[in-house]
Design a protein around this motif. Structure first.
Motif, short mmCIF file in Angstrom:
data_model
loop_
_atom_site.label_atom_id
_atom_site.label_comp_id
_atom_site.label_asym_id
_atom_site.label_seq_id
_atom_site.Cartn_x
_atom_site.Cartn_y
_atom_site.Cartn_z
N ALA A 224 -3.16 -12.44 8.44
CA ALA A 224 -2.25 -13.21 7.60
C ALA A 224 -1.92 -12.41 6.33
O ALA A 224 -2.78 -11.78 5.74
CB ALA A 224 -2.89 -14.54 7.22
N THR A 225 -0.64 -12.47 5.93
CA THR A 225 -0.19 -11.81 4.71
C THR A 225 0.56 -12.84 3.86
O THR A 225 1.52 -13.45 4.34
CB THR A 225 0.78 -10.65 5.06
OG1 THR A 225 0.10 -9.71 5.89
CG2 THR A 225 1.27 -9.95 3.80
N ARG A 226 0.11 -13.00 2.62
CA ARG A 226 0.77 -13.94 1.71
C ARG A 226 2.09 -13.34 1.24
O ARG A 226 2.14 -12.21 0.80
CB ARG A 226 -0.13 -14.22 0.51
CG ARG A 226 0.49 -15.25 -0.44
CD ARG A 226 -0.35 -15.48 -1.65
NE ARG A 226 -1.55 -16.20 -1.28
CZ ARG A 226 -2.52 -16.50 -2.14
NH1 ARG A 226 -2.45 -16.13 -3.41
NH2 ARG A 226 -3.57 -17.17 -1.74
N LEU A 227 3.16 -14.14 1.35
CA LEU A 227 4.49 -13.69 0.94
C LEU A 227 4.84 -14.13 -0.47
O LEU A 227 5.34 -13.36 -1.26
CB LEU A 227 5.55 -14.21 1.92
CG LEU A 227 5.40 -13.77 3.37
CD1 LEU A 227 6.45 -14.43 4.23
CD2 LEU A 227 5.47 -12.27 3.49
N GLY A 228 4.65 -15.37 -0.78
CA GLY A 228 5.00 -15.93 -2.08
C GLY A 228 4.92 -17.43 -2.00
O GLY A 228 4.70 -18.01 -0.94
N GLU A 229 5.10 -18.06 -3.14
CA GLU A 229 5.00 -19.51 -3.18
C GLU A 229 6.10 -20.13 -2.32
O GLU A 229 7.25 -19.68 -2.34
CB GLU A 229 5.11 -19.99 -4.63
CG GLU A 229 4.52 -21.36 -4.83
CD GLU A 229 4.31 -21.72 -6.29
OE1 GLU A 229 4.15 -22.91 -6.55
OE2 GLU A 229 4.30 -20.83 -7.15
N SER A 230 5.71 -21.15 -1.54
CA SER A 230 6.68 -21.83 -0.66
C SER A 230 7.72 -22.56 -1.48
O SER A 230 7.41 -23.14 -2.52
CB SER A 230 5.97 -22.83 0.25
OG SER A 230 5.20 -22.17 1.20
#
Length: 162
Positions: free
Chosen positions: A154-160
Motif C-alpha cells: 500500500a502507498t499513501r497518496l494524500g488525504e481523501s
C-alpha cells in the motif's frame, strides 16, 4: 575400471537430476492464456477477493490462515512489513485495511493461469483520524484449484476528497 564406474555414476546422477528438474519445471508451467481465459481467471480472482473480505468480516481466523500463502508479506504505507500471522492479526482486530475498503480503479491483471495481480485505490482511515487515498497492489497465486493472497503493498497518496 574405477574411473569408468565413477563416470557412469556421475552420468546417472546428472541424468536423474535433470529429469527431476524437468519434471518439476513442467509440473505447472505458466500457460499462455487467451482473452476469454483472462476474463474467466480475473472473475475467479475477484470472487476470491470477495471471499477474503467475507472471512475478514466474519473474523474467521482458520479460513484466513488457509487463504494467505505461508510466505505472505504486506508492506504498509509506512514501509513496515507484516508477515502472514501479523497481517491476519491486523485483519481480525478490525483495523481499516485494503482487503475490505471500498475500491476505485480496480484492475485485475492475469499474466498467466496461476497469478492474478489486483490494483486499486481505497480510502483508508489513518491513526491520525484522517482518511487517505491508498493505492495498493495485491498478488494472488493459484495452488491446485485454490487461490492464495501471496503479497500486498500500500502507498499513501494524500488525504481523501469527500
Amino acid at each position: 575400471m574405477r574411473v569408468a564406474r565413477l563416470l557412469a555414476g556421475v552420468t546417472l546422477l546428472c541424468a536423474a537430476a535433470a529429469a527431476t528438474a524437468l519434471e518439476k519445471a513442467s509440473a505447472h508451467p505458466p500457460a499462455i492464456v487467451s482473452e476469454a481465459q483472462r476474463k474467466l481467471i480475473s472473475g475467479e480472482v475477484a470472487a476470491f477477493r470477495r471471499d477474503v473480505a467475507t472471512a475478514i468480516k466474519a473474523k474467521d481466523a482458520k479460513r484466513l490462515q488457509r487463504m494467505y500463502a505461508p510466505s505472505f508479506v504486506h508492506t504498509h504505507t509506512s514501509g513496515k512489513l507484516d508477515g502472514k500471522d501479523a497481517r491476519i492479526a491486523t485483519l481480525l482486530k478490525g483495523d481499516p485495511v485494503i482487503e475490505t475498503a471500498p475500491v476505485s480503479d480496480l484492475v485485475i491483471r492475469i499474466p498467466n493461469d496461476w497469478v492474478g495481480i489486483a490494483t486499486g485505490v481505497s480510502p483508508i482511515k489513518s491513526d491520525d483520524g484522517k482518511t487517505y487515498d491508498v493505492r495498493w497492489t495485491a498478488v494472488y497465486t493459484r495452488e491446485g484449484q485454490s487461490w492464495h493472497v501471496a503479497a500486498s503493498h500500500a502507498t499513501r497518496l494524500g488525504e481523501s476528497k469527500p
